[in-house]
Write a protein that holds these residues in place. Structure first.
Motif: not given
Lengths: 219, 293
Positions: A12-15, A66-68, A71-74
């Motif tokens: 899941r990515l934050f946009g 980007y992932y991790a 706010d994105s997951a990871g």
């Protein structure tokens, strides 16, 4: 601005989406690729301002983490160059899905610039324009040391990508006039404070000249 | 994939202009009290330095708390208030709107407000003005100097060989620092007393309202401001902190807790403190509405 999550359940990515604020011209779309690590934190304020200016100039704009990262997951440390490249493609697809615009522009800063060039080199025909703001240099790759995956960074070398990039590509240098002189691309120099350094979150300075230069160049 | 929590991007506030990310425990119906609001550090957006608030929020959500990280108006992705008065007043109102949103949407009656540096300043000033606030986490809040601080600081500076070498070369700041501190002590009544009295007022009101405080101080690059754990107690000797205060000190760590192990240790402490502190008995009502904005 509309904040949202997108991507897959596993990634899941934050946009942050800013729709175009003017209908005076044909709708266009721009994807902004941020730096990594602390440079991402320090430059967030500037990239938000860039997104606002572009949206005022008729662009639908998507920023993303980007992932991790951000706010994105990871969890911290789970990001890598290949994965972040895949995230650029995911965000690209999301922006096309939201706007219905086939050819988009990309603006990358620092690591985001190197990454955008790498992804765009494989899809140049789908790109309206590309702005690479102070992409990583070979010197920095070496200085980064093993903890920063220099091998991965070297693989993003811009000179190798240059022949494959869209005709409408710009390297924006804001540190020194000759910093990217060897690039086989148009290089514009605009002297201003680098937004990706720690001092930026103490002063809050936005490099207005550079932001304006990008907005004007994209038209 | 997230384990034990889930996150939602939210727009909150009366104008839906405050951007945040809410982390909820996997079983949100069983969310524990208090809900937590995390404020910005300086002008850094809601993820915090080194992404510290993302990691912290997820960990506390896994432990059962609803955690909202959001950008105060004019910071991060949040718009400025259309009729903003001044940054302090705006931050106060933004915090109230964040607490209102948590209370209104989810029914959380007890809230904890957390901040680092300027964020702790907002939290301390806000806490006692809202009866829903049962706890404050203040990371490197402003702590006035004390006699022991001056002694520690000057002794440490004088004992450093490089300081003497610099001084001998004519570039030294030692005596300048000493003179400055002597002047500060001499004129403290004029400048510092306002700040000290105001801070004391906020701490006193917080304790009077039954708010529990978790305060962590760092001694690394803030050695010019604080040099020992009990400085907070010595600075406010008349505030009856008693068992309402959990005080921690990271003597080697820098202001933003750059070493990952320091941030992990802070998160350990916070989780343990939240688990073992009786903030308010029986005040958590079941969330009455589950729909996000």
């Amino acid at each position: 601005m509309m904040p949202f999550f997108f991507g897959t359940r596993e990634r899941r990515l934050f946009g942050a989406y800013d729709p175009a604020r003017t209908t005076k011209r044909a709708a266009r779309a721009a994807l902004i690729c941020a730096p990594w690590g602390n440079e991402y934190i320090y430059s967030h304020r500037t990239l938000r301002q860039l997104a606002l200016r572009l949206s005022q100039n008729g662009f639908h704009v998507l920023r993303f983490d980007y992932y991790a990262t951000g706010d994105s997951a990871g969890a911290d440390g789970e990001n890598d160059t290949a994965g972040s490249g895949a995230d650029v493609e995911t965000a690209w697809a999301e922006l096309k899905e939201i706007t219905g615009i086939a050819r988009i522009s990309l603006v990358g800063l620092r690591f985001g610039a190197s990454l955008a060039a790498d992804v765009v080199a494989r899809r140049a025909s789908e790109v309206e324009a590309l702005v690479l703001w102070e992409p990583l240099t070979a010197l920095e790759d070496e200085a980064a040391g093993p903890a920063e995956s220099p091998a991965d960074f070297r693989a993003l070398d811009l000179d190798e990508r240059a022949p494959s990039l869209p005709a409408r590509s710009l390297v924006l240098s804001t540190v020194a006039p000759k910093r990217h002189a060897s690039r086989q691309l148009a290089v514009d120099f605009v002297a201003c404070e680098p937004p990706w350094v720690e001092q930026n979150v103490q002063t809050g300075v936005i490099p207005v000249k550079a932001v304006r230069h990008i907005v004007n160049w994209l038209g | 994939m997230n384990e034990g929590y889930h996150e939602q991007a939210v727009l909150i506030g009366h104008a839906k202009s405050l951007v945040g990310v809410l982390a909820l425990p996997e079983d949100e119906v069983r969310a524990r009290s208090p809900a937590i609001v995390i404020l910005n550090t300086g002008i850094v957006h809601r993820v915090g330095h080194h992404r510290m608030y993302v990691t912290m929020a997820r960990r506390l959500a896994r432990a059962g708390h609803a955690v909202l990280r959001f950008d105060l108006s004019g910071l991060g992705d949040s718009r400025r208030r259309a009729n903003g008065s001044n940054p302090h007043a705006d931050a106060h109102e933004d915090t109230r709107e964040a607490v209102d949103w948590l209370a209104g949407k989810f029914g959380f009656k007890d809230v904890l407000v957390m901040g680092l540096c300027s964020g702790s300043d907002v939290a301390l000033r806000y806490g006692h003005t809202d009866p829903r606030v049962v706890g404050l986490v203040l990371l490197d809040p402003e702590v006035p100097p004390t006699a022991r601080f001056y002694t520690n600081y000057i002794r440490e500076r004088i004992s450093r060989l490089p300081s003497w070498l610099t001084f001998a070369r004519g570039r030294g700041r030692i005596w300048g620092d000493v003179a400055s501190m002597v002047a500060t002590v001499a004129t403290r009544g004029a400048i510092e007393s306002t700040s000290r009295a105001e801070l004391e007022h906020h701490y006193r009101c917080s304790i009077a309202q039954g708010i529990h405080l978790f305060v962590a101080l760092t001694g690394g690059d803030l050695a010019w401001r604080q040099t020992y754990r009990e400085q907070l107690l010595d600075a406010f000797p008349s505030v009856p902190f008693a068992d309402r205060l959990r005080l921690e000190y990271f003597p080697k760590s820098d202001h933003t807790l750059t070493p990952a192990e320091d941030r992990a240790r802070l998160n350990d402490m916070l989780e343990e403190w939240l688990r073992t502190t009786s903030f308010r008995q029986g005040s958590l009502e079941p969330p009455h509405e589950r729909q996000l904005a």
